[in-house]
Design a protein around this motif. Structure first.
Motif, PDB file in Angstrom:
ATOM      1  N   GLU A  34      43.927  31.858   1.146  1.00  0.00           N
ATOM      2  CA  GLU A  34      44.438  30.356   1.418  1.00  0.00           C
ATOM      3  C   GLU A  34      43.523  29.498   1.935  1.00  0.00           C
ATOM      4  O   GLU A  34      42.214  29.708   1.978  1.00  0.00           O
ATOM      5  CB  GLU A  34      45.259  30.779   2.900  1.00  0.00           C
ATOM      6  CG  GLU A  34      46.338  31.744   2.699  1.00  0.00           C
ATOM      7  CD  GLU A  34      47.192  32.119   4.025  1.00  0.00           C
ATOM      8  OE1 GLU A  34      47.000  31.271   5.155  1.00  0.00           O
ATOM      9  OE2 GLU A  34      47.795  33.120   4.016  1.00  0.00           O
TER      10      GLU A  34
ATOM     11  N   HIS B 117      50.589  39.802  -3.743  1.00  0.00           N
ATOM     12  CA  HIS B 117      50.814  40.177  -2.194  1.00  0.00           C
ATOM     13  C   HIS B 117      49.235  39.948  -1.567  1.00  0.00           C
ATOM     14  O   HIS B 117      48.317  39.550  -2.330  1.00  0.00           O
ATOM     15  CB  HIS B 117      50.974  41.547  -2.184  1.00  0.00           C
ATOM     16  CG  HIS B 117      49.956  42.586  -2.956  1.00  0.00           C
ATOM     17  ND1 HIS B 117      48.754  42.797  -2.702  1.00  0.00           N
ATOM     18  CD2 HIS B 117      50.259  43.272  -3.956  1.00  0.00           C
ATOM     19  CE1 HIS B 117      48.117  43.647  -3.074  1.00  0.00           C
ATOM     20  NE2 HIS B 117      49.009  43.953  -4.263  1.00  0.00           N
ATOM     21  N   GLY B 118      49.230  40.035  -0.319  1.00  0.00           N
ATOM     22  CA  GLY B 118      47.930  39.655   0.275  1.00  0.00           C
ATOM     23  C   GLY B 118      46.889  40.746   0.454  1.00  0.00           C
ATOM     24  O   GLY B 118      47.118  41.663   0.082  1.00  0.00           O
TER      25      GLY B 118
ATOM     26  N   ASN C 118      43.617  37.067   2.927  1.00  0.00           N
ATOM     27  CA  ASN C 118      44.657  36.443   2.203  1.00  0.00           C
ATOM     28  C   ASN C 118      43.940  35.027   1.518  1.00  0.00           C
ATOM     29  O   ASN C 118      43.228  34.640   2.402  1.00  0.00           O
ATOM     30  CB  ASN C 118      45.826  36.031   2.700  1.00  0.00           C
ATOM     31  CG  ASN C 118      46.817  37.161   3.194  1.00  0.00           C
ATOM     32  OD1 ASN C 118      46.724  38.112   2.360  1.00  0.00           O
ATOM     33  ND2 ASN C 118      47.679  36.775   4.266  1.00  0.00           N
TER      34      ASN C 118
END
Length: 367
Positions: free
Chosen positions: A328, A302-303, A326
């Motif tokens: 990314e 999960h973020g 998050n």
């Protein structure tokens, strides 16, 4: 997460939704496109079905935008401040990868024309085809030579993760196989390259070696026991284990391989070993960005488990830019003031105000 696994995921995503890929010096643009209305990022109202992704920076104000229009893939220059768009190139091929050159004056498109035929095309920023090469469709990782844009490494993988490394001489079109002991290879100068040799693909760590493309009899050990590495114009970054198992070290080294700053961060892991958050190296602007876990632990699905940290190795300090965010992909602008963020680079982070804005109208469901 290993480099091979990340590249495989990215390649598959590229083939699924006709996208994905990646970024260093300014190229001339027209006066009209260079004039900005303000220093505020402009959010574009692009139709969700048209937007594919933003590839990366062309200069401090413009990015390369990838769209799908009427069955064609188009590449456009987008000014992030004025919102002005200018079409550069279009194709009907299925796009697997796009890579902007180190000088940012051209970009590589790796595309499939059919199930049996793929192409490597070098496109100038003004839209002209500079070079083209026909290859068979396969998973390929690209490494562009920062000192000589006419050279590129192509590392291919099959379904069993067997690899081959090739050198592509772009002007002549010649592709020759490179007999190296590792797929983790990167250019270090116009003729030197470094690679991380591991005892097996399952191993987290390996030894970093330096070789000369012109004389393969010389193989020098540079750094022993490293997880990963990255090369910029004047810095070698090695990610190494810490003395404690719960941490890892970002070690910044000169071109002569001497360490000049070390930054320690918590180490997270998954079922396959050490997990490496996304990072971006722009040491010329005294900027190294990385997502950092708050503590050492097993990674959860999960973020919000990370904070974005800006490390200034020359000043020997670090600053938290974003909290509870998050992990990314990220890439900074040439001047180090802004950062593209997200798997489609549809967000931009102002590194001075620490604000995150959308370049494209946000959609809860993209697909």
């Amino acid at each position: 997460m290993s480099k091979i696994r990340i590249r495989f995921i990215v390649t598959i995503l590229g083939l699924l939704f006709l996208s994905y890929g990646c970024q260093n010096e300014q190229v001339p643009v027209s006066k009209e496109e260079k004039i900005t209305t303000s220093n505020k990022i402009k959010t574009l109202n692009i139709q969700p079905k048209e937007f594919q992704r933003i590839v990366g920076w062309i200069d401090d104000e413009n990015v390369l935008l990838q769209l799908k229009k009427e069955g064609k893939i188009t590449f456009e220059r987008l000014n992030v401040f004025s919102g002005k768009q200018h079409q550069i190139y279009e194709t009907t091929h299925v796009i697997s990868e796009v890579v902007i050159s180190p000088n940012r004056d051209c970009f590589l498109i790796y595309s499939a024309e059919s199930k049996d035929k793929a192409n490597l095309d070098i496109i100038s920023i003004d839209g002209s085809i500079m070079s083209t090469k026909e290859v068979k469709p396969q998973s390929i990782e690209f490494s562009w030579n920062q000192d000589d844009q006419n050279k590129m490494f192509l590392t291919t993988f099959d379904t069993d993760w067997n690899y081959q490394v090739f050198q592509w001489d772009i002007p002549t079109g010649n592709i020759t196989r490179l007999n190296t002991d590792s797929p983790f290879v990167s250019w270090y100068s116009d003729n030197l390259f470094v690679f991380n040799q591991k005892l097996s693909p399952q191993k987290d760590r390996g030894d970093l070696y330096l070789e000369d493309i012109r004389d393969k009899t010389v193989k020098n050990l540079v750094v022993a026991d490293v997880y990963k590495f990255a090369v910029s114009a004047n810095t070698l970054l090695t990610i190494e284990p810490s003395k404690e198992d719960k941490a890892m070290v970002y070690n910044f080294r000169t071109v002569g391989f001497q360490s000049y700053y070390q930054y320690e961060a918590p180490r997270v892991y998954d079922e396959l070993g050490t997990f490496f958050p996304f990072y971006d190296l722009n040491v010329e602007k005294e900027s190294f960005l990385t997502f950092e876990p708050y503590e050492s632990k097993k990674l959860k699905d999960h973020g919000g488990e990370f904070k974005l940290v800006k490390v200034s190795p020359k000043e020997k300090k670090a600053e938290t830019m974003l909290e509870l965010t998050n992990n990314e992909p990220i890439v900074t602008s040439p001047n180090g003031k802004y950062c593209l963020y997200g798997y489609l680079f549809d967000q931009i982070i102002d590194l001075e105000t620490k604000d995150t804005l959308y370049l494209i109208q946000h959609r809860d469901k993209m697909y």
